[in-house]
Design a protein around this motif. Structure first.
Motif, PDB file in Angstrom:
ATOM      1  N   ASN A  45       2.980  13.602 -10.514  1.00 17.31           N
ATOM      2  CA  ASN A  45       3.832  14.791 -10.339  1.00 17.31           C
ATOM      3  C   ASN A  45       5.212  14.521 -10.930  1.00 17.31           C
ATOM      4  O   ASN A  45       6.112  14.023 -10.242  1.00 17.31           O
ATOM      5  CB  ASN A  45       3.953  15.128  -8.846  1.00 17.31           C
ATOM      6  N   PRO A  46       5.414  14.853 -12.201  1.00 13.50           N
ATOM      7  CA  PRO A  46       6.653  14.530 -12.908  1.00 13.50           C
ATOM      8  C   PRO A  46       7.915  15.147 -12.301  1.00 13.50           C
ATOM      9  O   PRO A  46       9.019  14.653 -12.566  1.00 13.50           O
ATOM     10  CB  PRO A  46       6.408  15.081 -14.319  1.00 13.50           C
ATOM     11  N   ASP A  47       7.779  16.206 -11.497  1.00 10.77           N
ATOM     12  CA  ASP A  47       8.953  16.847 -10.886  1.00 10.77           C
ATOM     13  C   ASP A  47       9.267  16.302  -9.494  1.00 10.77           C
ATOM     14  O   ASP A  47      10.254  16.726  -8.872  1.00 10.77           O
ATOM     15  CB  ASP A  47       8.736  18.358 -10.793  1.00 10.77           C
ATOM     16  N   LEU A  48       8.457  15.389  -9.011  1.00 10.25           N
ATOM     17  CA  LEU A  48       8.614  14.880  -7.647  1.00 10.25           C
ATOM     18  C   LEU A  48       9.647  13.765  -7.591  1.00 10.25           C
ATOM     19  O   LEU A  48       9.675  12.882  -8.452  1.00 10.25           O
ATOM     20  CB  LEU A  48       7.268  14.352  -7.139  1.00 10.25           C
ATOM     21  N   ARG A  49      10.503  13.810  -6.570  1.00  3.51           N
ATOM     22  CA  ARG A  49      11.378  12.683  -6.244  1.00  3.51           C
ATOM     23  C   ARG A  49      10.995  12.217  -4.853  1.00  3.51           C
ATOM     24  O   ARG A  49      10.882  13.026  -3.932  1.00  3.51           O
ATOM     25  CB  ARG A  49      12.855  13.086  -6.300  1.00  3.51           C
ATOM     26  N   LEU A  50      10.828  10.893  -4.692  1.00  2.00           N
ATOM     27  CA  LEU A  50      10.196  10.374  -3.482  1.00  2.00           C
ATOM     28  C   LEU A  50      10.861   9.093  -3.015  1.00  2.00           C
ATOM     29  O   LEU A  50      11.197   8.223  -3.817  1.00  2.00           O
ATOM     30  CB  LEU A  50       8.712  10.109  -3.771  1.00  2.00           C
ATOM     31  N   SER A  51      11.031   8.982  -1.695  1.00  2.00           N
ATOM     32  CA  SER A  51      11.518   7.731  -1.108  1.00  2.00           C
ATOM     33  C   SER A  51      10.365   7.029  -0.404  1.00  2.00           C
ATOM     34  O   SER A  51       9.512   7.671   0.213  1.00  2.00           O
ATOM     35  CB  SER A  51      12.664   7.989  -0.129  1.00  2.00           C
ATOM     36  N   ILE A  52      10.364   5.715  -0.514  1.00  4.09           N
ATOM     37  CA  ILE A  52       9.337   4.872   0.103  1.00  4.09           C
ATOM     38  C   ILE A  52      10.033   3.798   0.933  1.00  4.09           C
ATOM     39  O   ILE A  52      10.991   3.162   0.478  1.00  4.09           O
ATOM     40  CB  ILE A  52       8.443   4.204  -0.965  1.00  4.09           C
ATOM     41  N   ASN A  53       9.541   3.579   2.130  1.00  7.25           N
ATOM     42  CA  ASN A  53      10.116   2.557   2.991  1.00  7.25           C
ATOM     43  C   ASN A  53       9.617   1.175   2.595  1.00  7.25           C
ATOM     44  O   ASN A  53       8.457   0.993   2.231  1.00  7.25           O
ATOM     45  CB  ASN A  53       9.750   2.828   4.451  1.00  7.25           C
ATOM     46  N   MET A  54      10.510   0.221   2.674  1.00  9.59           N
ATOM     47  CA  MET A  54      10.137  -1.172   2.460  1.00  9.59           C
ATOM     48  C   MET A  54      11.000  -2.038   3.367  1.00  9.59           C
ATOM     49  O   MET A  54      11.987  -1.575   3.941  1.00  9.59           O
ATOM     50  CB  MET A  54      10.372  -1.589   1.002  1.00  9.59           C
ATOM     51  N   SER A  55      10.610  -3.276   3.503  1.00 10.85           N
ATOM     52  CA  SER A  55      11.374  -4.219   4.305  1.00 10.85           C
ATOM     53  C   SER A  55      11.877  -5.339   3.410  1.00 10.85           C
ATOM     54  O   SER A  55      11.300  -5.627   2.361  1.00 10.85           O
ATOM     55  CB  SER A  55      10.494  -4.801   5.415  1.00 10.85           C
ATOM     56  N   ALA A  56      12.949  -5.968   3.829  1.00  7.94           N
ATOM     57  CA  ALA A  56      13.459  -7.115   3.084  1.00  7.94           C
ATOM     58  C   ALA A  56      12.408  -8.219   2.993  1.00  7.94           C
ATOM     59  O   ALA A  56      12.467  -9.054   2.091  1.00  7.94           O
ATOM     60  CB  ALA A  56      14.725  -7.644   3.759  1.00  7.94           C
ATOM     61  N   ARG A  57      11.423  -8.199   3.898  1.00 12.86           N
ATOM     62  CA  ARG A  57      10.367  -9.220   3.855  1.00 12.86           C
ATOM     63  C   ARG A  57       9.556  -9.143   2.568  1.00 12.86           C
ATOM     64  O   ARG A  57       8.892 -10.113   2.175  1.00 12.86           O
ATOM     65  CB  ARG A  57       9.425  -9.057   5.048  1.00 12.86           C
TER      66      ARG A  57
ATOM     67  N   LEU B 215       0.823  -1.208   0.000  1.00 11.80           N
ATOM     68  CA  LEU B 215       0.000   0.000   0.000  1.00 11.80           C
ATOM     69  C   LEU B 215       0.862   1.265   0.000  1.00 11.80           C
ATOM     70  O   LEU B 215       0.527   2.255  -0.668  1.00 11.80           O
ATOM     71  CB  LEU B 215      -0.923  -0.004   1.219  1.00 11.80           C
ATOM     72  N   ALA B 216       1.968   1.234   0.740  1.00 11.46           N
ATOM     73  CA  ALA B 216       2.877   2.389   0.742  1.00 11.46           C
ATOM     74  C   ALA B 216       3.472   2.586  -0.640  1.00 11.46           C
ATOM     75  O   ALA B 216       3.551   3.721  -1.148  1.00 11.46           O
ATOM     76  CB  ALA B 216       3.977   2.173   1.782  1.00 11.46           C
ATOM     77  N   LEU B 217       3.895   1.494  -1.270  1.00 15.35           N
ATOM     78  CA  LEU B 217       4.469   1.582  -2.611  1.00 15.35           C
ATOM     79  C   LEU B 217       3.443   2.103  -3.607  1.00 15.35           C
ATOM     80  O   LEU B 217       3.750   2.985  -4.423  1.00 15.35           O
ATOM     81  CB  LEU B 217       4.976   0.206  -3.050  1.00 15.35           C
ATOM     82  N   ARG B 218       2.238   1.595  -3.524  1.00 15.12           N
ATOM     83  CA  ARG B 218       1.184   2.029  -4.461  1.00 15.12           C
ATOM     84  C   ARG B 218       0.927   3.534  -4.343  1.00 15.12           C
ATOM     85  O   ARG B 218       0.859   4.245  -5.355  1.00 15.12           O
ATOM     86  CB  ARG B 218      -0.103   1.255  -4.192  1.00 15.12           C
ATOM     87  N   ALA B 219       0.799   4.017  -3.118  1.00 13.28           N
ATOM     88  CA  ALA B 219       0.549   5.444  -2.913  1.00 13.28           C
ATOM     89  C   ALA B 219       1.711   6.281  -3.421  1.00 13.28           C
ATOM     90  O   ALA B 219       1.527   7.339  -4.035  1.00 13.28           O
ATOM     91  CB  ALA B 219       0.303   5.721  -1.431  1.00 13.28           C
ATOM     92  N   GLY B 220       2.935   5.814  -3.188  1.00 16.87           N
ATOM     93  CA  GLY B 220       4.095   6.548  -3.649  1.00 16.87           C
ATOM     94  C   GLY B 220       4.201   6.577  -5.164  1.00 16.87           C
ATOM     95  O   GLY B 220       4.517   7.613  -5.757  1.00 16.87           O
ATOM     96  N   LEU B 221       3.934   5.458  -5.813  1.00 21.25           N
ATOM     97  CA  LEU B 221       3.998   5.393  -7.273  1.00 21.25           C
ATOM     98  C   LEU B 221       2.929   6.268  -7.910  1.00 21.25           C
ATOM     99  O   LEU B 221       3.172   6.913  -8.945  1.00 21.25           O
ATOM    100  CB  LEU B 221       3.843   3.941  -7.734  1.00 21.25           C
ATOM    101  N   MET B 222       1.761   6.318  -7.300  1.00 20.53           N
ATOM    102  CA  MET B 222       0.705   7.193  -7.813  1.00 20.53           C
ATOM    103  C   MET B 222       1.119   8.657  -7.710  1.00 20.53           C
ATOM    104  O   MET B 222       0.887   9.445  -8.634  1.00 20.53           O
ATOM    105  CB  MET B 222      -0.598   6.949  -7.037  1.00 20.53           C
ATOM    106  N   ALA B 223       1.750   9.034  -6.595  1.00 15.63           N
ATOM    107  CA  ALA B 223       2.203  10.417  -6.432  1.00 15.63           C
ATOM    108  C   ALA B 223       3.267  10.761  -7.468  1.00 15.63           C
ATOM    109  O   ALA B 223       3.274  11.855  -8.048  1.00 15.63           O
ATOM    110  CB  ALA B 223       2.747  10.624  -5.018  1.00 15.63           C
ATOM    111  N   LEU B 224       4.183   9.828  -7.734  1.00 10.68           N
ATOM    112  CA  LEU B 224       5.226  10.057  -8.729  1.00 10.68           C
ATOM    113  C   LEU B 224       4.635  10.180 -10.128  1.00 10.68           C
ATOM    114  O   LEU B 224       5.076  11.010 -10.930  1.00 10.68           O
ATOM    115  CB  LEU B 224       6.246   8.922  -8.689  1.00 10.68           C
ATOM    116  N   ALA B 225       3.640   9.361 -10.425  1.00  7.61           N
ATOM    117  CA  ALA B 225       3.010   9.410 -11.744  1.00  7.61           C
ATOM    118  C   ALA B 225       2.262  10.720 -11.953  1.00  7.61           C
ATOM    119  O   ALA B 225       2.243  11.263 -13.057  1.00  7.61           O
ATOM    120  CB  ALA B 225       2.060   8.220 -11.905  1.00  7.61           C
TER     121      ALA B 225
END
Length: 285
Positions: free
Chosen positions: A110-122, A98-108
């Motif tokens: 907003n073409p000028d946005l650079r964004l970091s998203i947290n993830m786990s090795a799991r 869900l975090a990745l999905r929200a982040g990818l939508m924001a990047l799509a």
């Protein structure tokens, strides 16, 4: 002879013989139920916090997207209140998706946005997560160039070989990687030559009050040397006052993040109208 009394804890629920353990167990169950309900009803969102490249000029290097869930009353719950309970469960993987999905939508959007998203090795190899990422990358190749994936030191060191292989695959698609909370665990430095992290985020416990703590200054100096040797950009986390910020700049820290520059917000500048944007100085870079 008197009859021996029954065990006084015989009818207590699991953990009830110890009031503290019982309270922790009940809290964790309540947290799991809340997160399960939030996921089922899509009550999750990202809060965005700026990471400053040039503190003096209010230049934003990128934003970090921090997952939040809403409780039944609509209150926004930060990750620190639920991730420790769910991170080793299936819910943890679903939260990463869900975090990745929200982040990818924001990047799509907003073409000028650079964004970091947290993830786990799991989540490495988790079909839902990888399918989500590949779908968006195939749709818009520029997303990879603006996406940073943050993996905590503790998580990365659990399966370093798996993380190294995963990073190698995605770096070919221009995705950057950040090692989060560096210094909070027991990183084996020998893995650095295989992991190729682009960004090293210095754990906030060494940053808060660093201007008044010579021991932390010494430790941060060592971390900066490691980052320099491995050609990594450094980010100081949890910067809360001007004195610490000035010292970190003088020590050579590349970027800073913390309440001094802005708390995480669910309404970042790109979601508000033009008039409101003009009021949000420091977020217009």
């Amino acid at each position: 002879m008197k009859e021996r009394p029954k065990h006084r804890f015989a009818n207590l629920p699991e953990g009830g013989e110890n009031p503290l353990n019982y309270a922790v167990t009940q809290r964790d169950r309540s947290t799991l139920a809340m997160v399960t309900d939030a996921i089922a009803h899509k009550q999750t969102l990202l809060a965005y916090q700026p990471v400053m490249r040039n503190v003096a000029d209010d230049k934003v290097a990128f934003y970090e997207g921090l997952i939040r869930v809403l409780d039944p009353t609509g209150r926004v719950i930060p990750a620190r209140e639920f991730m420790p309970v769910v991170e080793d469960t299936q819910l943890g993987r679903e939260i990463d998706v869900l975090a990745l999905r929200a982040g990818l939508m924001a990047l799509a959007d907003n073409p000028d946005l650079r964004l970091s998203i947290n993830m786990s090795a799991r989540s490495i190899g988790y079909k839902g997560w990888t399918t989500m990422l590949n779908r968006w990358l195939n749709r818009d190749a520029t997303i990879g160039e603006r996406l940073i994936l943050e993996i905590s030191e503790q998580s990365a060191m659990q399966v370093p070989e798996l993380v190294a292989n995963f990073m190698e695959q995605l770096q070919s698609r221009s995705i950057c990687f950040a090692l989060d909370n560096f210094g909070s665990g027991y990183t084996a430095i020998r893995y650095f030559k295989d992991l190729y992290f682009d960004i090293l985020k210095l754990d906030g416990q060494f940053i808060r009050g660093i201007s008044r703590n010579p021991d932390n200054r010494a430790l941060v100096s060592v971390m900066l040397s490691i980052a320099e040797n491995f050609d990594m950009i450094t980010v100081a986390e949890q910067v809360e006052n001007e004195e610490d910020s000035r010292l970190l700049t003088s020590m050579g820290v590349d970027c800073q993040q913390g309440f001094l520059f802005g708390s995480p917000t669910t309404r970042p500048y790109w979601t508000v109208n033009t008039q409101e944007r003009k009021k949000m100085t420091g977020f217009l870079a």
